[in-house]
Every structure is written in structure tokens, then in C-alpha cells.
Design a protein around this motif. Structure first.
Motif, PDB file in Angstrom:
ATOM      1  N   CYS A 137       0.451  11.190   4.374  1.00 33.03           N
ATOM      2  CA  CYS A 137       1.718  10.475   4.212  1.00 33.03           C
ATOM      3  C   CYS A 137       2.756  11.215   5.048  1.00 33.03           C
ATOM      4  O   CYS A 137       2.670  12.437   5.209  1.00 33.03           O
TER       5      CYS A 137
ATOM      6  N   ASP B 110       1.060   3.644  12.769  1.00 35.00           N
ATOM      7  CA  ASP B 110      -0.100   2.772  12.517  1.00 35.00           C
ATOM      8  C   ASP B 110      -0.017   1.429  13.252  1.00 35.00           C
ATOM      9  O   ASP B 110       0.074   0.374  12.621  1.00 35.00           O
TER      10      ASP B 110
ATOM     11  N   SER C 131      -6.463  11.223   5.415  1.00 40.73           N
ATOM     12  CA  SER C 131      -5.256  10.406   5.226  1.00 40.73           C
ATOM     13  C   SER C 131      -4.055  11.308   5.022  1.00 40.73           C
ATOM     14  O   SER C 131      -4.150  12.316   4.314  1.00 40.73           O
TER      15      SER C 131
ATOM     16  N   GLY D 158       0.702   5.017   4.154  1.00 42.66           N
ATOM     17  CA  GLY D 158      -0.625   4.504   4.516  1.00 42.66           C
ATOM     18  C   GLY D 158      -1.252   3.765   3.344  1.00 42.66           C
ATOM     19  O   GLY D 158      -0.566   3.057   2.598  1.00 42.66           O
TER      20      GLY D 158
ATOM     21  N   THR E  74      -1.368   7.305   9.912  1.00 40.69           N
ATOM     22  CA  THR E  74      -1.564   7.815   8.543  1.00 40.69           C
ATOM     23  C   THR E  74      -3.050   8.071   8.311  1.00 40.69           C
ATOM     24  O   THR E  74      -3.429   8.994   7.608  1.00 40.69           O
TER      25      THR E  74
END
Ligand SMILES: [Zn+2]
Ligand SMILES: [Zn+2]
Length: 218
Positions: free
Chosen positions: A141, A30, A139, A153, A59
Motif C-alpha cells: 500500500c 497501477d 503487495s 491495491g 501496488t
């Protein structure tokens, strides 16, 4: 053994992570670096530690988590790994950035899609993809079982959870994601969140009002 270095970048105070091993190979997670100064802070660290970035992970693709994607992809020749359901979020970057008054160009680099339960190999280490929609449609992880941590995230924060009042968010999905993907993990799990300090799953089960509420509904 992985070492995790955290940076806090851009107007949204987003956490960017550099995760690296003893061979000095690095994952950038990220990249939120927006200004030249933030870009330099990140690259200076990589130079000082003599790291070679080999993976770029997202993420999710909210603007604050992808501001630095172009820069990192170009600088180190990396492909962004993200869930296919985030493509639409990534495509919205220029539009959403304009709305916030923080101009940003569309991501132009290569993309590779990752799926739930996929194992991402990083030399001798493995990160497992946990699909956790809710805060955004794709999303994820990244779970490192051996060292018992997730790069989570915007799923769970210390004392809070990810917002679900943006387009593409879904509160019921977020609850389901936490139940199905995080509940089975150990209390000692360290959670590196997209904003704010790191925490542990056990700590959040005990003190986080949202998690306490979800648990009471189980
Ligand atoms: Zn977000
Ligand atoms: Zn965020």
C-alpha cells in the motif's frame, strides 16, 4: 496538496489512479489500461490537465494492474516501482493473460524495487510503502500520512478483502498484513482500492464482515 483521479479499466474493472500536485507532476498507480481507447482516455486526461508523469507505481503485479505498464513506461520514460516479491508475478503476465484469453506482452521497461517502510519522495510529498502480502506475495500500500489516505491495491475493498485463492496468495499473510499495517492507522483514513469505490478504514471496521472477523480474533 495531492489530487487523485480514478479510472476504471479493463475486463477486471481495475482502478487506475493518477495522483498529482499543484506543480502538475503526476504519479501513475497501477496502469490497467488495456485497449487503445483506455490508453487514450488516460493520456487525454494527462494532456488536458497538462500533467508530467514522473513516477509509475505498482501496488502488485496481477495482470489487471500492469496491463498498461509497457505503454506508460514507454510513453513517459518511467521506471516501474514494485516490491521484489512481485517480480515473479510480473514475469507470469503473458502466461496468466493467455489463460484469461486476454493476450499481454511481458513488461519490458525498467524496474526499481521498493521495500517496506521506504519513503517515496514526490516533490514536497511523501508516500510510505507498507508491505501487505497475502493477496499476492509482494503487495504494497502507498500511504500518504499528510492527507490521510492509502492507495491500497487489492488488500481491502468496501465490504470485502483481496482474494487469496490464486497461486502466490496466502490468507494468513493477508490477515497479518491488515493487523500489522492497517490496524494502527486512523479510522478517518481513506482507502483507495484496486476495485470498487473508495472507502474509509472506520467504515470497514464497522461494516466489512472480513475486517469484523479479523478484529474479533484479536
Ligand atoms: Zn490483484
Ligand atoms: Zn485487481
Amino acid at each position: 496538496m495531492l489530487t487523485i483521479k480514478e479510472f476504471c479499466f479493463n475486463a477486471f474493472q481495475e482502478n487506475t489512479f493518477v495522483v498529482y500536485n499543484e506543480k502538475k507532476q503526476a504519479i501513475i498507480v497501477d496502469p490497467g489500461c488495456y485497449t487503445r481507447i483506455e490508453q487514450k482516455i488516460l493520456t487525454d486526461f494527462i494532456i488536458q490537465q497538462a500533467l508530467t508523469p514522473t513516477l509509475l507505481l505498482n501496488t502488485h503485479c496481477h495482470l489487471d494492474h500492469v496491463f498498461g505498464n509497457n505503454f506508460i513506461s514507454e510513453m513517459y520514460g518511467l521506471t516501474a516501482l514494485l516490491h521484489p516479491n512481485e517480480q515473479v508475478v510480473l514475469d507470469r503476465l503473458p502466461e496468466s493473460a493467455a489463460k484469461w484469453g486476454i493476450p499481454a506482452e511481458a513488461y519490458k521497461g525498467p524496474i526499481q524495487y521498493i521495500q517496506d517502510q521506504e519513503i517515496i519522495s514526490f516533490d514536497d510529498d511523501e508516500l510510505k510503502v507498507l508491505l501487505t502480502p497475502g493477496h499476492s506475495p509482494g503487495s504494497v500500500c502507498f500511504y500518504h500520512k499528510a492527507q490521510n489516505f492509502i492507495l491500497g491495491g487489492d488488500l481491502i475493498f468496501k465490504d470485502s478483502v483481496g482474494r487469496t485463492d490464486f497461486p502466490g496468495c496466502n490468507a494468513q499473510d493477508l490477515i497479518k498484513s491488515i493487523r500489522e499495517q492497517i490496524f494502527p492507522l486512523p479510522d478517518s483514513l481513506t482507502i483507495y482500492s484496486g476495485h470498487g469505490p473508495k472507502t474509509t478504514w472506520g467504515r470497514e471496521k464497522e461494516h466489512n464482515p472480513y475486517i469484523k472477523h479479523i478484529r474479533s480474533q484479536s
